[in-house]
Design an enzyme around this catalytic site. Structure first.
Site, PDB file in Angstrom:
ATOM      1  N   ASN A   1      43.484 -13.671  -6.525  1.00  6.29           N
ATOM      2  CA  ASN A   1      44.690 -14.517  -6.547  1.00  6.29           C
ATOM      3  C   ASN A   1      45.167 -14.787  -7.979  1.00  6.29           C
ATOM      4  O   ASN A   1      45.685 -15.859  -8.279  1.00  6.29           O
ATOM      5  CB  ASN A   1      44.494 -15.833  -5.771  1.00  6.29           C
ATOM      6  CG  ASN A   1      45.771 -16.649  -5.557  1.00  6.29           C
ATOM      7  OD1 ASN A   1      45.744 -17.869  -5.564  1.00  6.29           O
ATOM      8  ND2 ASN A   1      46.899 -15.994  -5.391  1.00  6.29           N
TER       9      ASN A   1
ATOM     10  N   CYS B   1      46.273 -11.562  -9.927  1.00  6.74           N
ATOM     11  CA  CYS B   1      47.094 -10.393 -10.293  1.00  6.74           C
ATOM     12  C   CYS B   1      48.115 -10.025  -9.208  1.00  6.74           C
ATOM     13  O   CYS B   1      49.320 -10.192  -9.407  1.00  6.74           O
ATOM     14  CB  CYS B   1      46.207  -9.182 -10.573  1.00  6.74           C
ATOM     15  SG  CYS B   1      45.099  -9.399 -11.979  1.00  6.74           S
ATOM     16  N   ARG B   2      47.644  -9.510  -8.071  1.00  3.47           N
ATOM     17  CA  ARG B   2      48.577  -8.963  -7.069  1.00  3.47           C
ATOM     18  C   ARG B   2      49.248 -10.012  -6.191  1.00  3.47           C
ATOM     19  O   ARG B   2      50.487 -10.015  -6.064  1.00  3.47           O
ATOM     20  CB  ARG B   2      47.843  -7.940  -6.181  1.00  3.47           C
ATOM     21  CG  ARG B   2      47.436  -6.690  -6.928  1.00  3.47           C
ATOM     22  CD  ARG B   2      46.432  -5.867  -6.137  1.00  3.47           C
ATOM     23  NE  ARG B   2      45.152  -6.561  -6.008  1.00  3.47           N
ATOM     24  CZ  ARG B   2      44.108  -6.114  -5.315  1.00  3.47           C
ATOM     25  NH1 ARG B   2      44.205  -4.962  -4.670  1.00  3.47           N
ATOM     26  NH2 ARG B   2      42.981  -6.798  -5.258  1.00  3.47           N
ATOM     27  N   SER B   3      48.458 -10.899  -5.555  1.00  5.47           N
ATOM     28  CA  SER B   3      49.098 -11.828  -4.602  1.00  5.47           C
ATOM     29  C   SER B   3      50.044 -12.838  -5.259  1.00  5.47           C
ATOM     30  O   SER B   3      51.059 -13.184  -4.632  1.00  5.47           O
ATOM     31  CB  SER B   3      48.071 -12.509  -3.687  1.00  5.47           C
ATOM     32  OG  SER B   3      47.128 -13.257  -4.415  1.00  5.47           O
TER      33      SER B   3
ATOM     34  N   ASP C   1      44.287  -2.435  -7.406  1.00  6.87           N
ATOM     35  CA  ASP C   1      43.904  -3.602  -8.202  1.00  6.87           C
ATOM     36  C   ASP C   1      44.146  -3.288  -9.685  1.00  6.87           C
ATOM     37  O   ASP C   1      43.505  -2.395 -10.238  1.00  6.87           O
ATOM     38  CB  ASP C   1      42.421  -3.893  -7.938  1.00  6.87           C
ATOM     39  CG  ASP C   1      41.932  -5.134  -8.663  1.00  6.87           C
ATOM     40  OD1 ASP C   1      42.670  -5.656  -9.521  1.00  6.87           O
ATOM     41  OD2 ASP C   1      40.802  -5.558  -8.364  1.00  6.87           O
TER      42      ASP C   1
ATOM     43  N   CYS D   1      44.964 -11.505  -2.001  1.00  2.00           N
ATOM     44  CA  CYS D   1      44.233 -10.429  -2.681  1.00  2.00           C
ATOM     45  C   CYS D   1      42.818 -10.933  -2.961  1.00  2.00           C
ATOM     46  O   CYS D   1      42.366 -11.893  -2.319  1.00  2.00           O
ATOM     47  CB  CYS D   1      44.965  -9.953  -3.937  1.00  2.00           C
ATOM     48  SG  CYS D   1      45.147 -11.197  -5.236  1.00  2.00           S
TER      49      CYS D   1
END
Ligand code: 4NP
Length: 151
Positions: free
Chosen positions: A11, A13-15, A122, A8
């Protein structure tokens, strides 16, 4: 070993969530899962506390992960590079050296033919509901990836 990288922007929150969720579903002897960000804003940091909390709520510990930046060697090391949104896709593709590198990069939600929206939003400026939504999207995609890899 099959190596899978989740990418993301930050690195944090999402990934990290995608990393923890997919890792929890695959046998460790055969699959290595990691994550990285295209930006360098948070190198060395833990995942965002809201990602840590939503993962914990679903029985996954991502608190030991540390942020790192995507680099060119990742194209050699990983077989699959899953990005969260179009902007991540463009940032990674810009670094690709050849068609082999490009072929490894996919939007993670492309694995699910049944959904129209292909980006993981995001959640950085959002609230807990946004993080839960990200968890659900990534859990669903990870179930499909797991089925595909193990079949
Ligand atoms: P991520 O979210 O890409 O899902 O980790 C973000 C985290 C941090 C920032 C942007 C997005 N930031 O601008 O610091």
């Amino acid at each position: 070993m099959t190596n899978i990288l989740m990418v993301c922007l930050g690195n944090i929150c999402r990934s990290p969530l995608a990393h923890g969720i997919l890792e929890s579903k695959l046998p460790k002897e055969k699959f290595y899962v990691d994550s990285a960000g295209t930006a360098n804003y948070h190198i060395g940091e833990k995942p965002d506390h809201r990602s840590i909390e939503v993962a914990k709520k679903h029985g996954i510990d991502i608190s030991t992960q540390r942020c790192r930046q995507f680099n060119l060697e990742d194209f050699d090391k990983f077989d699959y590079i899953y990005v969260m949104d179009q902007s991540n896709f463009e940032n990674v593709i810009k670094l690709a050296r050849n068609t082999n590198d490009i072929a490894k990069v996919k939007l993670i939600l492309e694995v699910d033919d049944s959904i129209k929206v292909k980006h993981v939003p995001d959640p950085y400026h959002g609230d807990r509901t946004d993080f839960e939504n990200v968890y659900q999207l990534l859990n669903n995609a990870s179930n499909i990836i797991t089925t595909n890899l193990l079949s």
